[in-house]
Design a protein around this motif. Structure first.
Motif, short mmCIF file in Angstrom:
data_model
loop_
_atom_site.label_atom_id
_atom_site.label_comp_id
_atom_site.label_asym_id
_atom_site.label_seq_id
_atom_site.Cartn_x
_atom_site.Cartn_y
_atom_site.Cartn_z
N GLY A 1 -9.06 0.65 -4.00
CA GLY A 1 -8.60 0.15 -2.32
C GLY A 1 -9.58 -0.72 -0.82
O GLY A 1 -9.65 -1.73 -0.38
N TRP B 1 -2.48 4.39 -5.83
CA TRP B 1 -3.22 3.76 -5.04
C TRP B 1 -4.60 4.47 -5.93
O TRP B 1 -5.09 5.72 -5.84
CB TRP B 1 -2.86 4.61 -3.77
CG TRP B 1 -3.76 3.57 -3.13
CD1 TRP B 1 -4.68 4.72 -2.12
CD2 TRP B 1 -4.57 2.82 -2.16
NE1 TRP B 1 -6.00 3.58 -1.81
CE2 TRP B 1 -5.51 2.56 -1.19
CE3 TRP B 1 -4.07 1.52 -2.44
CZ2 TRP B 1 -5.71 1.55 -0.60
CZ3 TRP B 1 -4.55 0.01 -2.00
CH2 TRP B 1 -5.14 0.34 -0.37
N ARG B 2 -5.77 3.62 -5.94
CA ARG B 2 -7.43 3.95 -5.77
C ARG B 2 -8.07 3.82 -4.76
O ARG B 2 -8.40 2.64 -4.38
CB ARG B 2 -7.33 3.73 -7.24
CG ARG B 2 -6.72 3.96 -8.44
CD ARG B 2 -6.73 5.92 -8.56
NE ARG B 2 -5.96 5.77 -9.51
CZ ARG B 2 -4.79 6.54 -9.54
NH1 ARG B 2 -4.36 6.81 -8.81
NH2 ARG B 2 -3.68 6.57 -10.51
N ARG B 3 -8.36 4.79 -3.98
CA ARG B 3 -9.64 4.73 -3.08
C ARG B 3 -10.20 3.69 -2.62
O ARG B 3 -10.05 3.13 -2.32
CB ARG B 3 -9.41 6.27 -2.56
CG ARG B 3 -10.09 5.98 -1.21
CD ARG B 3 -10.69 7.40 -0.50
NE ARG B 3 -9.19 7.82 -0.82
CZ ARG B 3 -9.76 9.08 0.40
NH1 ARG B 3 -9.82 9.73 1.45
NH2 ARG B 3 -8.21 10.54 -0.04
N PHE C 1 0.93 -1.42 -0.47
CA PHE C 1 -0.25 0.29 -0.55
C PHE C 1 1.06 0.95 -0.11
O PHE C 1 0.60 2.45 -0.42
CB PHE C 1 -1.16 -0.01 1.45
CG PHE C 1 -1.59 0.96 1.67
CD1 PHE C 1 -2.69 2.12 1.15
CD2 PHE C 1 -1.00 2.13 2.60
CE1 PHE C 1 -3.40 2.80 1.05
CE2 PHE C 1 -1.79 3.25 3.24
CZ PHE C 1 -2.90 3.91 1.95
N ALA C 2 2.59 1.79 1.08
CA ALA C 2 2.50 2.38 1.06
C ALA C 2 3.52 2.38 -0.57
O ALA C 2 3.26 4.68 -0.81
CB ALA C 2 3.69 2.23 2.15
N ASP C 3 3.80 1.81 -0.98
CA ASP C 3 4.59 1.42 -2.29
C ASP C 3 3.66 2.30 -3.48
O ASP C 3 3.73 3.74 -4.10
CB ASP C 3 4.91 0.16 -2.99
CG ASP C 3 5.58 0.40 -3.94
OD1 ASP C 3 6.90 1.25 -4.16
OD2 ASP C 3 6.03 -0.37 -4.74
N LEU C 4 1.92 1.60 -3.75
CA LEU C 4 1.78 2.30 -4.49
C LEU C 4 1.20 4.03 -4.19
O LEU C 4 1.07 5.29 -4.72
CB LEU C 4 0.15 1.33 -3.91
CG LEU C 4 0.22 -0.20 -5.49
CD1 LEU C 4 -1.14 -0.49 -4.39
CD2 LEU C 4 0.44 0.40 -6.47
N ARG C 5 0.81 4.16 -2.55
CA ARG C 5 0.77 5.39 -2.27
C ARG C 5 1.86 6.24 -3.22
O ARG C 5 1.90 8.20 -3.41
CB ARG C 5 0.52 5.57 -1.10
CG ARG C 5 -0.76 5.19 -0.67
CD ARG C 5 -1.61 5.93 -0.57
NE ARG C 5 -1.33 7.95 0.09
CZ ARG C 5 -2.13 8.50 0.60
NH1 ARG C 5 -3.64 7.71 0.66
NH2 ARG C 5 -1.92 9.45 0.68
N ARG C 6 3.10 5.61 -2.81
CA ARG C 6 4.49 6.30 -3.18
C ARG C 6 4.30 6.70 -4.15
O ARG C 6 4.81 7.63 -5.29
CB ARG C 6 5.76 5.81 -2.61
CG ARG C 6 7.10 6.84 -2.48
CD ARG C 6 7.90 5.63 -2.82
NE ARG C 6 8.34 4.71 -3.05
CZ ARG C 6 8.75 3.88 -4.00
NH1 ARG C 6 8.96 5.07 -5.21
NH2 ARG C 6 8.70 2.87 -5.04
N ARG C 7 3.86 6.13 -5.30
CA ARG C 7 4.21 5.90 -6.82
C ARG C 7 2.99 6.63 -7.39
O ARG C 7 2.77 6.34 -8.72
CB ARG C 7 4.40 4.76 -7.58
CG ARG C 7 5.71 3.94 -7.45
CD ARG C 7 6.33 2.93 -7.76
NE ARG C 7 5.28 1.61 -7.27
CZ ARG C 7 4.39 1.28 -8.17
NH1 ARG C 7 4.62 0.70 -9.55
NH2 ARG C 7 3.58 -0.30 -7.46
N GLN C 8 2.21 6.63 -6.61
CA GLN C 8 1.16 7.36 -7.20
C GLN C 8 -0.43 6.41 -7.66
O GLN C 8 -0.80 6.65 -8.47
CB GLN C 8 0.83 9.09 -7.37
CG GLN C 8 1.56 9.75 -6.77
CD GLN C 8 1.31 11.66 -7.12
OE1 GLN C 8 1.65 11.35 -8.26
NE2 GLN C 8 2.02 12.45 -6.67
#
Length: 144
Positions: free
Chosen positions: A74, A69-71, A60-67
């Motif tokens: 998720g 993540w889709r809420r 999850f953190a990696d996806l957020r860092r790479r933008q």
């Protein structure tokens, strides 16, 4: 979606293990041996669930860092993962493999129905949310 699915399954495993194994003491993960083996199986389940939870949050953190993540995806993934775990536990662990039952010394049908219907509802809700996330992803970007 997959990262959240791992997190959802791990959270449901934690709820099962904490509530039904520890607090209520209704069963262990593996009840077809001695109480010591049952306790060991609970510990192994807990270790696996924690590894999945930590791994899911790193993902999850990696996806957020790479933008990436889709809420909405998720939330759908988390609900689907939780429901899939619960259905797998209720159908495969309880009925096919007979590793344990929800509770002993009672008529199982009401417990099985509630457990599996709740899992199916979680899974269905996750699929609905994932469908909405997919539909939102196909829309043209909105102009502001």
């Amino acid at each position: 979606m997959l990262a959240a699915g791992v997190i959802g399954a791990a959270v449901m495993a934690a709820v099962d293990e904490i509530v039904f194994h520890q607090i209520l003491g209704w069963h262990h993960f593996y009840d077809r041996s001695t109480p010591a083996v049952g306790l060991l199986s609970d510990g192994l389940l807990h270790a696996a669930e924690l590894l999945a939870l930590v791994g899911g949050f790193f993902w999850f953190a990696d996806l957020r860092r790479r933008q990436g993540w889709r809420r909405l995806a998720g939330w759908g993934g988390a609900l689907a993962g939780a429901g899939a775990f619960q259905l797998f536990d209720g159908l495969v662990d309880h009925k096919v493999l007979r590793l344990h039952q929800i509770r002993y010394g009672v008529h199982l049908l009401p417990y099985d129905i509630v457990w599996n219907v709740a899992g199916a509802l979680l899974l269905f809700a996750g699929v609905i949310v994932l469908g909405r996330a997919r539909a939102n992803g196909r829309e043209a970007p909105r102009r502001r």
